[in-house]
Motif scaffolding. Structure first.
Motif, PDB file in Angstrom:
ATOM      1  N   SER A   1       0.826  -1.210   0.000  1.00  0.00           N
ATOM      2  CA  SER A   1       0.000   0.000   0.000  1.00  0.00           C
ATOM      3  C   SER A   1       0.856   1.254   0.000  1.00  0.00           C
ATOM      4  CB  SER A   1      -0.945   0.003   1.212  1.00  0.00           C
ATOM      5  OG  SER A   1      -0.237   0.216   2.423  1.00  0.00           O
ATOM      6  N   LYS A   2       1.974   1.228   0.697  1.00  0.00           N
ATOM      7  CA  LYS A   2       2.859   2.389   0.736  1.00  0.00           C
ATOM      8  C   LYS A   2       3.589   2.592  -0.591  1.00  0.00           C
ATOM      9  CE  LYS A   2       1.599   3.723   4.681  1.00  0.00           C
ATOM     10  NZ  LYS A   2       0.786   4.969   4.750  1.00  0.00           N
ATOM     11  N   LEU A   3       3.903   1.500  -1.267  1.00  0.00           N
ATOM     12  CA  LEU A   3       4.481   1.625  -2.595  1.00  0.00           C
ATOM     13  C   LEU A   3       3.483   2.266  -3.563  1.00  0.00           C
ATOM     14  CD1 LEU A   3       6.493  -1.671  -3.266  1.00  0.00           C
ATOM     15  CD2 LEU A   3       7.354   0.659  -3.446  1.00  0.00           C
ATOM     16  N   LYS A   4       2.233   1.819  -3.487  1.00  0.00           N
ATOM     17  CA  LYS A   4       1.211   2.390  -4.350  1.00  0.00           C
ATOM     18  C   LYS A   4       0.997   3.858  -4.022  1.00  0.00           C
ATOM     19  CE  LYS A   4      -1.188  -2.036  -4.828  1.00  0.00           C
ATOM     20  NZ  LYS A   4      -2.357  -2.846  -4.455  1.00  0.00           N
ATOM     21  N   GLU A   5       1.069   4.184  -2.746  1.00  0.00           N
ATOM     22  CA  GLU A   5       0.916   5.572  -2.322  1.00  0.00           C
ATOM     23  C   GLU A   5       2.050   6.427  -2.891  1.00  0.00           C
ATOM     24  OE1 GLU A   5       0.614   7.991   1.922  1.00  0.00           O
ATOM     25  OE2 GLU A   5       0.038   5.880   1.841  1.00  0.00           O
ATOM     26  N   PHE A   6       3.250   5.899  -2.881  1.00  0.00           N
ATOM     27  CA  PHE A   6       4.387   6.620  -3.456  1.00  0.00           C
ATOM     28  C   PHE A   6       4.123   6.952  -4.925  1.00  0.00           C
ATOM     29  CE2 PHE A   6       8.211   6.599  -6.049  1.00  0.00           C
ATOM     30  CZ  PHE A   6       9.025   7.523  -5.399  1.00  0.00           C
ATOM     31  N   TYR A   7       3.674   5.967  -5.681  1.00  0.00           N
ATOM     32  CA  TYR A   7       3.478   6.191  -7.113  1.00  0.00           C
ATOM     33  C   TYR A   7       2.265   7.069  -7.406  1.00  0.00           C
ATOM     34  CZ  TYR A   7       7.290   3.180  -8.534  1.00  0.00           C
ATOM     35  OH  TYR A   7       8.542   2.662  -8.748  1.00  0.00           O
TER      36      TYR A   7
END
Length: 375
Positions: A368-374
């Motif tokens: 979820s944090k990776l998706k938030e970054f992108y």
């Protein structure tokens, strides 16, 4: 904090280490060492396995058994740990690095034959992330040129290539049981020996150049110094710690594969959008979920993601700096051909937390944090 790595722990380690103390045999080649040897020989389809104090030392033993001499050349990938090269450099060899495949990060099997010269003494492959190199072609090239093959299978315990365990295909296979690996004894490793006629010399090298192993088996009435060697055998205390995990090897392996699969599914959308690349496992390869990595756009984006995840309480890391680009690599080796992928792909690769203790909820949080970054 979601740690990038936590050493595996089965729960029986203390009990087995206590048994070792009570048996009054905490030095090498005790009961638990023999248990580990038997497990490795059975599961890896190997006629002989020897626990060592590290994978580095297993590689050093392989170099000694191959009688590597000053001026010899050994072909290997540049994208690997220093130990892969160190073992042969210590014998005076010149390292010949070849480029990798961008899909698996393994040495490109198509480039090996072109790097062979009259000085080539061995080929050393490294199975990155527990995914096999293209061993059929590599072994065919090796047989054609009468060259031995060493498998640096540090990351590949329980991985297979077309049904055959990695580490058992080449002449020598080298495993790691470091605390970062799927199964751990803190510091430790193992050497697999394909040709049984090399077993006795391997035992001698491992036991300070003596035939002590034959003495323990009752084959001689005393042991003596018979050849050169060193002390490559670990304490039975370390083996006891490892044995507690090898007993649960399938459970640990299945758990890691499940977590790896969860990462893959939850990050698939980002890959389909072209934001990241996911790991590739070729047909015929059974990996062991040693690591889960993604590939970012470039080194700058990777650095930004590492910083972002750290702020979110997630430990993520990059991996090897290609050996041919650093001081020792330039001193002891050469890069054969063009560096098309080794440096470029190494600068994009980012490893995410994956270990036996991590929870499914933690994996979802990281994704979820990776998706938030992108976003």
């Amino acid at each position: 904090m979601i740690h990038f790595n936590e050493p595996p722990f089965s729960g029986k380690e203390f009990e087995y280490m206590k048994q070792t103390i009570e048996n009054a045999h905490i030095c090498g080649d005790g009961y638990f060492t023999r248990q580990c040897h038997a497990w490795l020989e059975e599961r890896m389809h190997s006629p002989k396995a020897l626990l060592t104090t590290s994978c580095t030392h297993a590689l050093e033993m392989a170099a000694l058994l191959l009688n590597i001499q000053p001026g010899d050349e050994v072909i290997m990938p540049s994208y690997t740990f220093a130990s892969t090269a160190d073992a042969f450099v210590m014998r005076g060899a010149r390292i010949v690095f070849v480029d990798i495949r961008p899909d698996t990060m393994n040495m490109d099997e198509n480039l090996i034959e072109g790097a062979i010269t009259e000085r080539t003494k061995a080929i050393c492959v490294m199975h990155y992330a527990g995914v096999a190199c293209e061993m059929d072609m590599i072994m065919a090239v090796a047989r054609k040129h009468h060259l031995p093959v060493v498998e640096d299978a540090a990351q590949a315990v329980m991985s297979k290539y077309k049904g055959t365990p990695l580490g058992s295909i080449g002449d020598y296979g080298c495993f790691s049981f470091h605390e970062t690996k799927n199964y751990s004894m803190g510091e430790g490793g193992a050497l697999l020996i394909r040709d049984i006629e090399n077993r006795e010399r391997a035992e001698i090298i491992r036991e300070k150049g003596t035939d002590r192993s034959r003495f323990w088996r009752g084959e001689v009435d005393k042991y003596t110094w018979v050849d050169f060697g060193s002390s490559y055998l670990p304490s039975d205390m370390n083996a006891a710690y490892l044995w507690a995990q090898l007993e649960l090897a399938d459970e640990i392996n299945n758990r890691r594969l499940k977590l790896w699969g969860q990462y893959y599914q939850e990050l698939k959308d980002l890959a389909l959008q072209g934001r990241i690349e996911l790991p590739h496992v070729p047909e015929g390869c059974e990996h062991n979920a040693h690591m889960f990595f993604i590939k970012t756009e470039d080194i700058e984006q990777r650095s930004n993601i590492i910083s972002w995840l750290r702020e979110q309480g997630v430990g993520a890391v990059f991996h090897y700096i290609p050996l041919h680009t650093v001081a020792a690599g330039r001193k002891y080796g050469i890069f054969h051909g063009e560096d098309r992928y080794t440096t470029r792909e190494s600068e994009r690769l980012l490893r995410l937390p994956l270990h036996y203790n991590i929870k499914e909820g933690d994996v979802s949080y990281v994704c979820s944090k990776l998706k938030e970054f992108y976003r």
